[in-house]
Motif scaffolding. Structure first.
Motif, PDB file in Angstrom:
ATOM      1  N   PRO A  93       0.837  -1.207   0.000  1.00 60.04           N
ATOM      2  CA  PRO A  93       0.000   0.000   0.000  1.00 60.04           C
ATOM      3  C   PRO A  93       0.871   1.256   0.000  1.00 60.04           C
ATOM      4  O   PRO A  93       1.974   1.266   0.558  1.00 60.04           O
ATOM      5  N   SER A 123      -5.290  -8.281   0.174  1.00 57.60           N
ATOM      6  CA  SER A 123      -5.443  -7.918   1.578  1.00 57.60           C
ATOM      7  C   SER A 123      -4.958  -6.491   1.801  1.00 57.60           C
ATOM      8  O   SER A 123      -4.449  -5.830   0.888  1.00 57.60           O
ATOM      9  N   SER A 124      -5.079  -6.017   3.031  1.00 56.86           N
ATOM     10  CA  SER A 124      -4.656  -4.652   3.368  1.00 56.86           C
ATOM     11  C   SER A 124      -3.150  -4.489   3.301  1.00 56.86           C
ATOM     12  O   SER A 124      -2.636  -3.371   3.305  1.00 56.86           O
ATOM     13  N   SER A 128      -3.175  -2.248  -4.007  1.00 50.59           N
ATOM     14  CA  SER A 128      -4.489  -2.464  -4.593  1.00 50.59           C
ATOM     15  C   SER A 128      -4.363  -2.694  -6.101  1.00 50.59           C
ATOM     16  O   SER A 128      -3.359  -2.333  -6.721  1.00 50.59           O
TER      17      SER A 128
END
Length: 250
Positions: A93, A123-124, A128
């Motif tokens: 991220p 997942s986080s 993305s």
């Protein structure tokens, strides 16, 4: 990766019927590629050289805004020994353009080196898919070619479902498919027709030496191992899996 996105796979359409999804590593004519990172402590080059099917290495170079401590020394040794070389960025991220600049600045890839983006999932902790598109576009603009795209089965399926037959930047990337099975019967065709590389073995399905789907001498039981559906000479001819250039797409 005979095998890029759907836009470049016409000559390879028959592969789906010829076994690239059924233990291709059991065929001694298929090339093997390993992809280490600094956590792989065991890398005995003299032992690795005994496996003549291993002709290429794709090493993690960066993740997020961090570098891999073993990358440069291993690249120098691999090239000295005549291996094909490539690098990948583990997407995290954060600003995808900053990560792309950081990756390209650290690796300075030559035209005969694989460049790749690794998205482990959705997942986080992962970059993305929207940011992955931005990363891919930036790398393509800067290098004139689209990077290899590494991801797992679920993400491959998700990208295919979201595309719904429409053009997407992912279809311009050669697919590096992570699936730890001996046979795949449900590859989600659409964005990609097949894989370029299949990562079939890693710490996720190789709990102890001798229980792996394939062992490369000189490496530990946690080595990520990939198969190319072709011979070592065919892999050398296709390396670095150059998909259509940016200019050809415009």
């Amino acid at each position: 990766m005979a095998l890029w996105g759907a836009c470049a796979l016409a000559p390879l359409a028959s592969h789906a019927q010829n076994g690239e999804f059924t233990k291709p590593w059991d065929d001694g004519n298929r090339a093997i590629v390993i992809d280490p990172y600094e956590g792989n402590d065991k890398l005995d080059w003299d032992e690795i050289a005994k496996d003549k099917r291993v002709v290429a290495i794709i090493h993690r170079a960066t993740q997020g805004m961090e570098t891999d401590a073993k990358y440069q020394e291993r690249k120098a040794e691999a090239l000295k020994r005549g291996y094909l070389w490539g690098s990948y960025h583990l997407g995290r991220p954060g600003d995808p353009i900053a990560q792309a600049k950081f990756y390209l600045g650290f690796t300075g890839p030559t035209d005969n080196e694989v460049i790749a983006l690794d998205i482990e999932g959705t997942s986080s902790r992962d970059m993305s898919l929207a940011d992955a598109k931005a990363f891919i576009d930036y790398v393509a603009q800067q290098t004139g070619r689209y990077p290899v795209f590494y991801t797992n089965h679920n993400t491959t399926r998700l990208i295919t479902e979201q595309a719904r037959g429409k053009a997407t930047v992912f279809s311009k990337t050669p697919l590096w498919y992570a699936r730890y099975l001996s046979k795949v019967t449900d590859f989600p065709k659409g964005v990609w027709t097949t894989y370029a590389l299949w990562q079939f073995s890693s710490e996720q399905n190789c709990k102890q030496t001798g229980k792996c789907l394939y062992n490369v001498p000189g490496t530990d039981r946690y080595m990520d191992i990939n198969v190319f559906y072709g011979s070592p000479e065919e892999l050398k001819a296709r390396w670095p899996f150059r998909s259509p250039t940016v200019e050809a797409q415009n």
